[in-house]
Design a protein around this motif. Structure first.
Motif, PDB file in Angstrom:
ATOM      1  N   THR A 187       3.339   6.073  -2.636  1.00  0.00           N
ATOM      2  CA  THR A 187       4.531   6.811  -3.069  1.00  0.00           C
ATOM      3  C   THR A 187       4.450   7.111  -4.560  1.00  0.00           C
ATOM      4  N   TYR A 188       4.129   6.060  -5.354  1.00  0.00           N
ATOM      5  CA  TYR A 188       4.005   6.264  -6.799  1.00  0.00           C
ATOM      6  C   TYR A 188       2.955   7.316  -7.123  1.00  0.00           C
ATOM      7  N   PHE A 189       1.866   7.227  -6.376  1.00  0.00           N
ATOM      8  CA  PHE A 189       0.769   8.173  -6.586  1.00  0.00           C
ATOM      9  C   PHE A 189       1.235   9.614  -6.353  1.00  0.00           C
ATOM     10  N   TYR A 190       1.986   9.805  -5.259  1.00  0.00           N
ATOM     11  CA  TYR A 190       2.477  11.160  -4.954  1.00  0.00           C
ATOM     12  C   TYR A 190       3.463  11.644  -6.008  1.00  0.00           C
ATOM     13  N   ILE A 191       4.338  10.726  -6.447  1.00  0.00           N
ATOM     14  CA  ILE A 191       5.317  11.106  -7.484  1.00  0.00           C
ATOM     15  C   ILE A 191       4.582  11.554  -8.745  1.00  0.00           C
ATOM     16  N   LEU A 192       3.536  10.780  -9.071  1.00  0.00           N
ATOM     17  CA  LEU A 192       2.734  11.109 -10.258  1.00  0.00           C
ATOM     18  C   LEU A 192       2.106  12.491 -10.111  1.00  0.00           C
ATOM     19  N   LEU A 193       1.555  12.746  -8.918  1.00  0.00           N
ATOM     20  CA  LEU A 193       0.914  14.045  -8.658  1.00  0.00           C
ATOM     21  C   LEU A 193       1.906  15.190  -8.823  1.00  0.00           C
ATOM     22  N   ILE A 194       3.106  14.994  -8.265  1.00  0.00           N
ATOM     23  CA  ILE A 194       4.132  16.042  -8.354  1.00  0.00           C
ATOM     24  C   ILE A 194       4.503  16.265  -9.817  1.00  0.00           C
ATOM     25  N   PHE A 195       4.616  15.144 -10.562  1.00  0.00           N
ATOM     26  CA  PHE A 195       4.979  15.241 -11.975  1.00  0.00           C
ATOM     27  C   PHE A 195       3.925  16.044 -12.747  1.00  0.00           C
ATOM     28  N   LYS A 207       0.804  -1.215   0.000  1.00  0.00           N
ATOM     29  CA  LYS A 207       0.000   0.000   0.000  1.00  0.00           C
ATOM     30  C   LYS A 207       0.845   1.277   0.000  1.00  0.00           C
ATOM     31  N   SER A 208       1.932   1.245   0.811  1.00  0.00           N
ATOM     32  CA  SER A 208       2.716   2.487   0.931  1.00  0.00           C
ATOM     33  C   SER A 208       3.488   2.801  -0.355  1.00  0.00           C
ATOM     34  N   SER A 209       3.929   1.723  -1.084  1.00  0.00           N
ATOM     35  CA  SER A 209       4.646   2.061  -2.321  1.00  0.00           C
ATOM     36  C   SER A 209       3.662   2.542  -3.405  1.00  0.00           C
ATOM     37  N   ILE A 210       2.431   2.029  -3.362  1.00  0.00           N
ATOM     38  CA  ILE A 210       1.424   2.558  -4.291  1.00  0.00           C
ATOM     39  C   ILE A 210       1.214   4.045  -4.024  1.00  0.00           C
TER      40      ILE A 210
END
Ligand SMILES: [Zn+2]
Length: 223
Positions: free
Chosen positions: A8-16, A3-6
């Motif tokens: 993390t990916y989600f946040y990275i995507l948002l920042i991008f 769950k936490s790595s999902i």
């Protein structure tokens, strides 16, 4: 994937996405900054006693010119340009055609660029397509005309095969002394184009195209 790595990916995507959005908006804004504080005079052709080209179903050129001129004014002012209008109502600038033209030239001589908005007409109803004119002795006028013509093809009139055209006799181009163009936005004598030129959405697209051409012009190094 836990769950936490999902997350993390989600946040990275948002920042991008956020960064991309800021980048693209800034690129557009930076380009448009070229017109900031530039003194641009927009001339809605004809007016008052002079309707310009008129067709059988009552469309008068002077009205379409004014609509497009006002939209262009809006776009330029939003980008910080100092815009002067030769008219903002259905009125002429003098009692005679000659006097009227002289007044327009006077206003056009005191600015960075002068843009005159018109609609065309031709005996054959098949003829269509926007075209931008410039004074043949003016390199700067040519540059501006070509950039506006290009943007019109891009934003409004995709199958337009016309090119910016030099002219040596149009009074307003010859006499202003500033980089000046006449934008003939289309032919009122062509039924399809007539319909488009009376449509507020198409008017916006034409105005937007002329606006972008002016932005391009001020982004180019001087000729
Ligand atoms: Zn005209």
């Amino acid at each position: 994937m836990n769950k936490s790595s999902i997350l993390t990916y989600f946040y990275i995507l948002l920042i991008f996405i956020g960064t991309a959005k800021v980048y693209f908006t800034q690129t557009a804004d930076t380009a448009a900054m070229s017109v900031q504080k530039k003194h641009i005079v927009i001339d809605a052709g004809h007016g008052g006693f002079d309707p310009g080209k008129a067709d059988d179903d009552g469309t008068e050129e002077k009205k379409v010119n004014l609509e497009i001129a006002k939209l262009l004014q809006g776009y330029l002012e939003q980008s910080g340009a100092d815009v002067g209008m030769t008219r903002i109502e259905d009125e002429a600038l003098a009692h005679t055609k000659n006097g009227d033209m002289k007044e327009r030239v006077k206003l056009g001589g005191k600015c960075d660029v002068f843009v005159s908005i018109h609609q065309n007409s031709y005996p054959s109803p098949n003829v269509h397509g926007a075209q931008v004119f410039y004074y043949k002795e003016s390199e700067e006028g040519k540059k501006l005309a070509e950039l506006v013509q290009k943007r019109i093809k891009e934003y409004a009139d995709a199958d337009n095969a016309r090119e910016a055209k030099p002219n040596s006799s149009y009074y307003i181009l010859k006499k202003t002394g500033t980089p000046s163009i006449i934008v003939e936005c289309g032919f009122l004598s062509n039924p399809e184009e007539n319909k488009k030129l009376n449509d507020p959405d198409y008017q916006k697209r034409i105005a937007r195209a002329v606006y972008m051409g002016i932005v391009d012009y001020f982004n180019e190094p001087e000729a």
